[in-house]
Design an enzyme around this catalytic site. Structure first.
Site, PDB file in Angstrom:
ATOM      1  N   ASP A  33       0.779  -1.245   0.000  1.00 38.73           N
ATOM      2  CA  ASP A  33       0.000   0.000   0.000  1.00 38.73           C
ATOM      3  C   ASP A  33       0.812   1.297   0.000  1.00 38.73           C
ATOM      4  OD1 ASP A  33      -1.546  -2.137   0.786  1.00 38.73           O
ATOM      5  OD2 ASP A  33      -2.239  -1.247   2.659  1.00 38.73           O
ATOM      6  N   GLN A  49       4.180   0.488   2.130  1.00 35.40           N
ATOM      7  CA  GLN A  49       4.418  -0.753   2.852  1.00 35.40           C
ATOM      8  C   GLN A  49       5.567  -1.472   2.155  1.00 35.40           C
ATOM      9  OE1 GLN A  49       1.805  -2.279   5.562  1.00 35.40           O
ATOM     10  NE2 GLN A  49       2.511  -0.173   5.789  1.00 35.40           N
ATOM     11  N   SER A  94      -0.420   0.004   7.451  1.00 39.60           N
ATOM     12  CA  SER A  94      -0.783   1.234   6.735  1.00 39.60           C
ATOM     13  C   SER A  94      -1.288   2.359   7.628  1.00 39.60           C
ATOM     14  CB  SER A  94      -1.822   0.913   5.674  1.00 39.60           C
ATOM     15  OG  SER A  94      -1.175   0.249   4.619  1.00 39.60           O
ATOM     16  N   ASP A 150      -5.443   0.773   9.594  1.00 35.05           N
ATOM     17  CA  ASP A 150      -5.341   1.728   8.489  1.00 35.05           C
ATOM     18  C   ASP A 150      -6.003   3.069   8.806  1.00 35.05           C
ATOM     19  OD1 ASP A 150      -4.261  -0.569   7.416  1.00 35.05           O
ATOM     20  OD2 ASP A 150      -6.047  -1.062   6.247  1.00 35.05           O
ATOM     21  N   GLU A 205     -10.611  -2.605   4.498  1.00 31.52           N
ATOM     22  CA  GLU A 205      -9.248  -2.121   4.719  1.00 31.52           C
ATOM     23  C   GLU A 205      -9.122  -0.731   4.101  1.00 31.52           C
ATOM     24  OE1 GLU A 205      -6.251  -5.691   4.862  1.00 31.52           O
ATOM     25  OE2 GLU A 205      -7.081  -5.624   2.852  1.00 31.52           O
TER      26      GLU A 205
HETATM   27  C1  FRU Z   1      -3.984  -3.667   2.634  1.00 29.00           C
HETATM   28  C2  FRU Z   1      -3.359  -4.079   3.946  1.00 29.00           C
HETATM   29  C3  FRU Z   1      -3.737  -3.144   5.079  1.00 29.00           C
HETATM   30  C4  FRU Z   1      -2.624  -3.348   6.065  1.00 29.00           C
HETATM   31  C5  FRU Z   1      -1.439  -3.552   5.152  1.00 29.00           C
HETATM   32  C6  FRU Z   1      -0.426  -4.529   5.667  1.00 29.00           C
HETATM   33  O1  FRU Z   1      -3.275  -4.152   1.545  1.00 29.00           O
HETATM   34  O2  FRU Z   1      -3.730  -5.416   4.269  1.00 29.00           O
HETATM   35  O3  FRU Z   1      -5.011  -3.386   5.631  1.00 29.00           O
HETATM   36  O4  FRU Z   1      -2.460  -2.264   6.910  1.00 29.00           O
HETATM   37  O5  FRU Z   1      -1.947  -4.005   3.909  1.00 29.00           O
HETATM   38  O6  FRU Z   1       0.693  -4.543   4.839  1.00 29.00           O
END
Ligand code: FRU
Length: 430
Positions: A33, A49, A94, A150, A205
């Site tokens: 993300d 990420q 995130s 998130d 998410e």
């Molecule tokens: C979305 C997600 C978020 C989380 C992150 C972990 O792709 O699953 O919900 O914070 O990626 O890498």
């Protein structure tokens, strides 16, 4: 700011025919993300990420890059690293960035369990100092939740508001609202919206909530939909009332988009473009995941969402070529138009029954090709990847989306970048 996506810093760029030339991604390893999007003193900051330990999702850090023009990105040191024994020991998941009265501040999810953490920078967004304790240490006690992550924060008057993604067991995906005066002490306000698992997933998410024109837009990435959606509606007194639901991107590989408002007031969005190849292929390649190009959002006159590539991308243009064709039938090659990094703008008169489109990355014998086709009779735009690769392990499917073309005029704006293809159709469907 210098351009660093050169062959010396990105050795894979030179060797790997799939590695994108102008889409952002770190030199190697895993990306998912976009996070913490913010423009600070003119410079755009893109966090993401990132796993520095390999091309797979584990040991999640926040990578960091910056750009003055949204086109050329400079890699900066890793912004967030999980702290052993800390609330983010299991990963820095995130979150977002805000300007707290002159102090750059990140609010993100620490794992495990999922809690919301905060970090500030005192050296112009280079290094980050974490609070030792989470600012939201637990989900609301009265709800039975699946996920709590998130955070997306914005300022409204003299308070901060934050939405967090979750799923209410037995109900559906949900977005929870919190309020704070100082970003450090938060009060739970309740769910702003709860979905229907049959329609839009079990866990939501990466929620983003912001005003656009006279509406509010709620952008979500629902599990297990494997695509992001948006709801246009109203937001009042802590309640979001959705009108329509639409796929944010119909291609099946853009997920977890994050939006920001830049210094000129534009609403910009990036999304994670995930892989269509196997985990083993990514392991061999040494990289996994690409960031989308920056997209700008607006409302059309009819109240629908307008999505278009930021004008800055014109800086990528090299030699220009123009073709006018009146003789198109079947698949007509355009002589001499080749390349793996192209911007194509194609305008068609499709009438109300015709079909029109483009095939890209086409092998001379047609064994491989990727087709983007609009069918005026069914009013659907599709992207056909069934012959995109002769590799049997690559995802090969047809994805489509509804697109009404009012006066028979279809404009396809394509960005081809080696293994990545982004398509904007009439600035309505991507
Ligand atoms: C979305 C997600 C978020 C989380 C992150 C972990 O792709 O699953 O919900 O914070 O990626 O890498």
């Amino acid at each position: 700011m210098s351009q660093t996506t050169s062959d010396t810093i990105r050795p894979l760029l030179a060797r790997d025919p799939h590695y994108p030339r102008y889409h952002f991604r770190p030199a190697a390893n895993w990306l998912n993300d976009p996070n913490g999007l913010i423009q600070w003193e003119g410079v755009y900051h893109l966090f993401y990420q990132y796993n520095p330990n390999g091309p797979f999702h584990r040991t999640i850090h926040w990578g960091h890059a910056a750009s003055r023009d949204l086109v050329h990105w400079e890699d900066l040191p890793i912004a967030l690293t999980p702290t052993p024994g800390g609330p983010d020991a299991g990963g820095c998941w995130s979150g977002c960035a805000v300007n707290d009265n002159g102090v750059p501040t990140l609010i993100y999810t620490g794992v495990h369990p999922q809690v919301q953490c905060l970090a500030v920078s005192h050296d112009g967004l280079r290094s980050w100092e974490k609070l030792p304790e989470p600012v939201i240490p637990a989900p609301p006690a009265d709800l039975d939740l699946d996920g709590f992550r998130d955070p997306y924060v914005w300022r409204e008057g003299d308070r901060w508001l934050c939405v967090i993604g979750t799923g209410i067991k037995g109900a559906g995906g949900a977005v929870l609202l919190y309020e704070s005066a100082d970003l450090r002490h938060w009060t739970y306000q309740g769910p702003i919206c709860v979905g229907d698992p049959a329609v839009n997933g079990r866990i939501w998410e990466c929620p983003n909530l912001f005003p656009i024109g006279d509406r509010w837009l709620l952008l979500l990435s629902p599990i297990p939909l494997r695509r992001s959606i948006y709801l246009l509606g109203s937001f009042e007194d802590g309640t979001f009332r959705p009108g329509s639901q639409t796929d944010f991107d119909a291609g099946g590989c853009l997920y977890a988009p994050q939006a920001m408002r830049d210094e000129t007031g534009r609403r910009l969005v990036w999304g994670w473009l995930w892989e269509g190849r196997s985990a083993e292929a990514c392991q061999r390649a040494g990289w996994n995941g690409v960031m989308s190009l920056p997209r700008q959002l607006d409302l059309n006159a009819d109240g629908t969402l307008r999505v278009f590539p930021v004008p800055e991308l014109a800086a990528l243009r090299g030699t220009h070529r123009r073709e006018i064709r009146t003789d198109l039938a079947g698949t007509t090659p355009i002589d001499g138009l080749t390349g793996d990094a192209l911007e194509l703008i194609a305008e068609f008169d499709v009438g109300n029954r015709g079909q029109a489109g483009l095939a890209v990355r086409r092998a001379p014998d047609g064994e491989e090709e990727t087709r983007v086709v609009y069918d005026a009779a069914t009013r659907r735009l599709s992207i056909d990847r069934t012959r995109s690769s002769v590799d049997p392990n690559v995802e090969r499917d047809i994805r489509s989306a509804e697109l009404a073309v009012s006066d028979g005029r279809l404009t396809l704006h394509l960005y081809l970048d080696r293994s990545v293809l982004e398509v904007f159709a009439n600035e309505r469907v991507t």
